[in-house]
Design an enzyme around this catalytic site. Structure first.
Site, PDB file in Angstrom:
ATOM      1  N   HIS A  40       0.853  -1.192   0.000  1.00 47.79           N
ATOM      2  CA  HIS A  40       0.000   0.000   0.000  1.00 47.79           C
ATOM      3  C   HIS A  40       0.889   1.242   0.000  1.00 47.79           C
ATOM      4  O   HIS A  40       2.108   1.130   0.181  1.00 47.79           O
ATOM      5  CB  HIS A  40      -0.882   0.016   1.257  1.00 47.79           C
ATOM      6  CG  HIS A  40      -0.070   0.145   2.499  1.00 47.79           C
ATOM      7  ND1 HIS A  40       0.445  -0.951   3.176  1.00 47.79           N
ATOM      8  CD2 HIS A  40       0.402   1.232   3.164  1.00 47.79           C
ATOM      9  CE1 HIS A  40       1.166  -0.539   4.188  1.00 47.79           C
ATOM     10  NE2 HIS A  40       1.168   0.785   4.217  1.00 47.79           N
ATOM     11  N   HIS A 127       5.416   6.199  -1.394  1.00 46.00           N
ATOM     12  CA  HIS A 127       6.264   5.010  -1.553  1.00 46.00           C
ATOM     13  C   HIS A 127       5.492   3.766  -1.120  1.00 46.00           C
ATOM     14  O   HIS A 127       4.579   3.851  -0.287  1.00 46.00           O
ATOM     15  CB  HIS A 127       7.549   5.145  -0.721  1.00 46.00           C
ATOM     16  CG  HIS A 127       7.282   5.193   0.742  1.00 46.00           C
ATOM     17  ND1 HIS A 127       6.954   6.349   1.407  1.00 46.00           N
ATOM     18  CD2 HIS A 127       7.240   4.204   1.670  1.00 46.00           C
ATOM     19  CE1 HIS A 127       6.741   6.082   2.680  1.00 46.00           C
ATOM     20  NE2 HIS A 127       6.897   4.784   2.866  1.00 46.00           N
TER      21      HIS A 127
HETATM   22  O1  3AM Z   1       3.791   2.256   4.405  1.00 45.03           O
HETATM   23  P1  3AM Z   1       4.958   2.579   5.257  1.00 45.03           P
HETATM   24  O2  3AM Z   1       5.892   1.430   5.421  1.00 45.03           O
HETATM   25  O3  3AM Z   1       5.631   3.851   4.921  1.00 45.03           O
HETATM   26  O4  3AM Z   1       5.933   1.895   8.652  1.00 45.03           O
HETATM   27  C1  3AM Z   1       4.529   1.851   8.822  1.00 45.03           C
HETATM   28  C2  3AM Z   1       3.788   1.888   7.524  1.00 45.03           C
HETATM   29  O5  3AM Z   1       4.373   2.866   6.691  1.00 45.03           O
HETATM   30  C3  3AM Z   1       4.059   3.150   9.431  1.00 45.03           C
HETATM   31  O6  3AM Z   1       2.691   3.204   9.115  1.00 45.03           O
HETATM   32  C4  3AM Z   1       2.444   2.449   7.956  1.00 45.03           C
HETATM   33  C5  3AM Z   1       1.395   1.408   8.210  1.00 45.03           C
HETATM   34  O7  3AM Z   1       1.778   0.598   9.284  1.00 45.03           O
HETATM   35  N1  3AM Z   1       4.277   3.200  10.856  1.00 45.03           N
HETATM   36  C6  3AM Z   1       4.184   2.198  11.744  1.00 45.03           C
HETATM   37  N2  3AM Z   1       4.487   2.647  12.972  1.00 45.03           N
HETATM   38  C7  3AM Z   1       4.781   3.952  12.860  1.00 45.03           C
HETATM   39  C8  3AM Z   1       5.156   4.965  13.774  1.00 45.03           C
HETATM   40  N3  3AM Z   1       5.284   4.729  15.067  1.00 45.03           N
HETATM   41  C9  3AM Z   1       4.660   4.315  11.507  1.00 45.03           C
HETATM   42  N4  3AM Z   1       4.883   5.551  11.054  1.00 45.03           N
HETATM   43  C10 3AM Z   1       5.237   6.470  11.977  1.00 45.03           C
HETATM   44  N5  3AM Z   1       5.362   6.211  13.294  1.00 45.03           N
END
Ligand code: 3AM
Length: 182
Positions: A40, A127
């Protein structure tokens, strides 16, 4: 519950990405790879949210989506955060900035700030996370030889996603979806 706003990907985009990732994986080795069905584009991570906040978040999602017309993102690049030399995250995404994506992310940011969420400190770069690494990895070699077929991601809706963390990987459930352009 743990929530985030995102753009979901069509099955054919996920399949194509997974095929290319499959070729890259032996070169990269290790890491935690995102399951094909979980790929996603995050718009805004919200973290733990009380159920009482759902109506406000629904209004944020609806308003942000309505204000932006559907658009396409050309996903044509593989990259790494914070850098290919010290990669913690391997991603696929557009090489160029997407104004509609930035506008959509800003509209959501504006809405959640009004609800009292703390501001996002990282820039909203579109991304698709493919893999995460516990310790930084040098991916310069793997990325230099890697290509992606140009993929057009049609962004037609915003999704409010619930994430349940499990030992075998997160379970994502779409709570609401709002069409772009209303
Ligand atoms: O799609 P991406 O990988 O950019 O890394 C997690 C993922 O992002 C991010 O939220 C998305 C769905 O899980 N994520 C998880 N924990 C997080 C946090 N504590 C976070 N982003 C910021 N702070």
């Amino acid at each position: 519950m743990r929530l985030f706003f995102c753009v979901e990907l069509d099955d054919d985009v996920c399949r194509t990405l997974a095929e290319h990732v499959g070729r890259l994986r032996p070169q990269v080795g290790g890491g935690t790879w995102v399951a094909q069905d979980n790929l996603h584009i995050t718009l805004r991570f919200l973290g733990e949210v009380a159920e009482a906040a759902l109506p406000g978040l629904a209004e944020v999602g609806r308003t942000a989506a309505t204000g932006i017309a559907p658009f396409a993102l050309a996903v044509d690049t593989l990259g790494a955060f914070p850098s290919p030399r010290r990669a913690r995250v391997l991603w696929a995404g557009p090489a160029r900035e997407s104004r509609p994506f930035t506008a959509l992310a800003l509209a959501i940011e504006d809405g959640v700030l009004r609800l009292g969420f703390p501001p996002e400190t990282k820039p909203a770069l579109p991304h698709i996370t493919l893999a995460r690494f516990h310790s930084p990895r040098d991916l310069t070699g793997a990325l230099a030889g890697a290509t992606l077929p140009p993929l057009a991601v049609e962004v037609r809706q915003v999704t409010l996603m619930r994430s349940e963390l499990r030992p075998q990987g997160p379970l994502y459930t779409a709570l609401s979806r709002w069409p772009l352009g209303g």
